[in-house]
Design an enzyme around this catalytic site. Structure first.
Site, PDB file in Angstrom:
ATOM      1  N   ASP A  36       0.807  -1.224   0.000  1.00 40.04           N
ATOM      2  CA  ASP A  36       0.000   0.000   0.000  1.00 40.04           C
ATOM      3  C   ASP A  36       0.840   1.273   0.000  1.00 40.04           C
ATOM      4  O   ASP A  36       0.652   2.163   0.837  1.00 40.04           O
ATOM      5  CB  ASP A  36      -0.945   0.018   1.207  1.00 40.04           C
ATOM      6  CG  ASP A  36      -1.779  -1.244   1.335  1.00 40.04           C
ATOM      7  OD1 ASP A  36      -2.209  -1.754   0.284  1.00 40.04           O
ATOM      8  OD2 ASP A  36      -1.993  -1.721   2.455  1.00 40.04           O
ATOM      9  N   GLU A  68     -11.210   0.945  -3.295  1.00 37.58           N
ATOM     10  CA  GLU A  68     -10.312   1.331  -2.201  1.00 37.58           C
ATOM     11  C   GLU A  68      -9.254   2.287  -2.724  1.00 37.58           C
ATOM     12  O   GLU A  68      -9.199   2.616  -3.907  1.00 37.58           O
ATOM     13  CB  GLU A  68      -9.644   0.090  -1.605  1.00 37.58           C
ATOM     14  CG  GLU A  68      -8.840  -0.716  -2.615  1.00 37.58           C
ATOM     15  CD  GLU A  68      -8.274  -2.002  -2.030  1.00 37.58           C
ATOM     16  OE1 GLU A  68      -7.415  -1.904  -1.142  1.00 37.58           O
ATOM     17  OE2 GLU A  68      -8.703  -3.100  -2.457  1.00 37.58           O
TER      18      GLU A  68
END
Length: 498
Positions: free
Chosen positions: A14, A174
């Site tokens: 991420d 997301e």
């Protein structure tokens, strides 16, 4: 020049990036590990050096009793008006918050919480105003990318939370990030789940609040249709401009263990992919929308050399940067120096969603040799090396002392199956050497006595993979001790990659 992917190897998922002056700064998720949110810097986008963590105090993040792959989710790093901000989610407590610092190498603030739900938060600044985004549900019950204005000093909302984009229809929307480029607003996100169907999508509009028009050729980046290709799971990206008019995407992906073996255990890693804007203002990414294991580019000078560290020891790693604890450690159980680690065991084992005496280094490549010498003293207990995916999936090569004496053991933990594969009795345990040889598909475990290796057994890497264990982390090479009164000294540790 030609560079290779990933640019940051091992479990560093991420990624988010910002550029200040001539330096890039990058943060990654840390989940149940502490310190939280690793922080890197680079001058050339391909050579990254870890310089700290954003969450270094227990008061900044609650990790007690957090299950594996809970805790700290996808962070975003931004710089505004001389100050760095990092915003993230504690998915276990369901709280979004941010911390800040005026010194990138110093301590970060206490958390400032935001009364907006969802995950993967983003901060955007414009004209002295701060805006907060996350993927979740707005004040009216509409799901998607949700936005509100913030008082950046207090975290208080200055506007209702409102859904501004609902993506392109892929599952698990997301990772929203907002950018203003050449007068337009670009909203980039990920869909498909952080698995083999992962992808990057985006839209653009003339207002920060929408409406947004989706790019007609979405997904702009994905490796989802490349069966048998090493790099998979590409998604969750962040854009950055290099100061020369070139744009790049830092994003996650993973390397599967074999061409037709769809398992990955090193975790999600950091990849760098070139981005190109067309005359119409829409951008493309990678090689026809695909991330490659290497890119030839004239955007980075040939004088830049991509460095790769191959050997990790106590002496050339930093306990506060390279190594991680499980949740919040009891500091009195660790004495760490330049050439030695003394660990004091407790009754907490590696099977508990708590904080055993454990300190780990991320496994960064498939082929490696891991070795250390251990001195075990004190009462009954054990200490050794663990290849740790989570509390239910780990392989332990250890020394164990009981009422009948001392022995070396290999224990395999796969879900509910916990099996001691081999025991070797030891006459004395003053110094005993353990060795693990790692390959793409198997780990091989050895007890070393003088010049002789005693094979303890093997285990398949796939059973430590996300496809088997679940979750979002990767394998850590851990030193651990278990047992009240047990003290173990680890000396001459080395992890050498091929």
């Amino acid at each position: 020049m030609k560079y290779k992917n990933p640019v940051v190897k091992g479990f560093y998922p991420d990624p988010s990036v910002c550029k200040v002056g001539d330096t890039y700064y990058l943060v990654c998720s840390s989940f149940q590990y502490f310190p939280g949110v690793p922080l890197f810097e680079s001058r050339d986008l391909i050579n990254w050096t870890q310089i700290g963590h954003c969450l270094t105090r227990e008061s900044q993040v609650q990790l007690r009793r957090v299950n594996s792959s809970g805790g700290v989710f996808a962070p975003t790093i931004r710089h505004h008006d001389g100050r760095f901000y990092m915003t993230t989610t504690n998915d276990t407590t369901h709280q979004n918050f941010y911390v800040w610092t005026d010194d990138i190498r110093g301590e970060w603030s206490e958390p400032i919480f935001v009364d907006q739900g969802g995950i993967d938060p983003d901060l955007y600044f414009e004209n002295g105003r701060a805006f907060f985004m996350s993927n979740g549900m707005d004040d009216e019950g509409s799901s998607g990318v949700v936005q509100c204005e913030l008082d950046i000093e207090t975290g208080a909302k200055r506007s209702p939370s409102r859904t501004i984009w609902q993506g392109t229809g892929g599952r698990y929307l997301e990772s929203p990030h907002m950018y203003k480029i050449d007068g337009r607003y670009y909203l980039m996100a990920a869909e498909g789940g952080t698995e083999y169907g992962h992808m990057v999508v985006y839209a653009r509009g003339d207002s920060l609040h929408g409406p947004f028009e989706s790019y007609s050729a979405n997904p702009v980046l994905t490796n989802r249709d490349l069966g048998g290709y090493e790099l998979q799971g590409v998604g969750h990206g962040d854009l950055v401009e290099d100061g020369n008019g070139h744009w790049w995407m830092l994003h996650l992906g993973f390397r599967q263990i074999g061409r037709w073996l769809t398992y990955h255990h090193l975790g999600r890693e950091v990849f760098l992919t070139p981005v190109t804007f067309g005359e119409d203002g829409w951008f493309t990414a990678g090689h026809d929308g695909i991330t490659l294991t290497s890119f030839n580019t004239d955007r980075i000078p040939d004088t830049v050399v991509q460095q790769e560290k191959k050997v990790y020891t106590f002496g050339n790693t930093d306990w506060n940067l390279d190594w991680s604890y499980l949740r919040h450690p009891a500091a009195e159980n660790y004495t760490l120096s330049v050439d030695r680690a003394v660990l004091r065991g407790t009754d907490v084992t590696l099977d508990a969603a708590s904080s055993p005496t454990f300190i780990g280094l991320r496994q960064k490549d498939f082929d490696a040799t891991i070795a250390c010498e251990i001195e075990l003293s004190g009462g009954e207990g054990e200490a050794g090396l663990t290849l740790y995916m989570d509390e239910n999936h780990h392989y332990d090569l250890a020394l164990r002392r009981g009422s009948a004496g001392c022995e070396a053991i290999l224990r395999l933990n796969v879900g509910d199956i916990k099996s001691v594969e081999r025991r070797v009795a030891l006459n004395e345990t003053r110094t005993t050497k353990l060795r693990i040889r790692s390959g793409h598909e198997r780990y091989h475990f050895f007890l070393v006595q003088g010049d002789r290796e005693i094979a303890m057994g093997t285990a398949q890497t796939r059973y430590l993979s996300s496809e088997v264990a679940g979750g979002f982390t990767g394998v850590l090479i851990g030193l651990y001790a278990v047992g009240e009164g047990t003290e173990s000294a680890f000396v001459e540790f080395e992890c050498a990659y091929a």
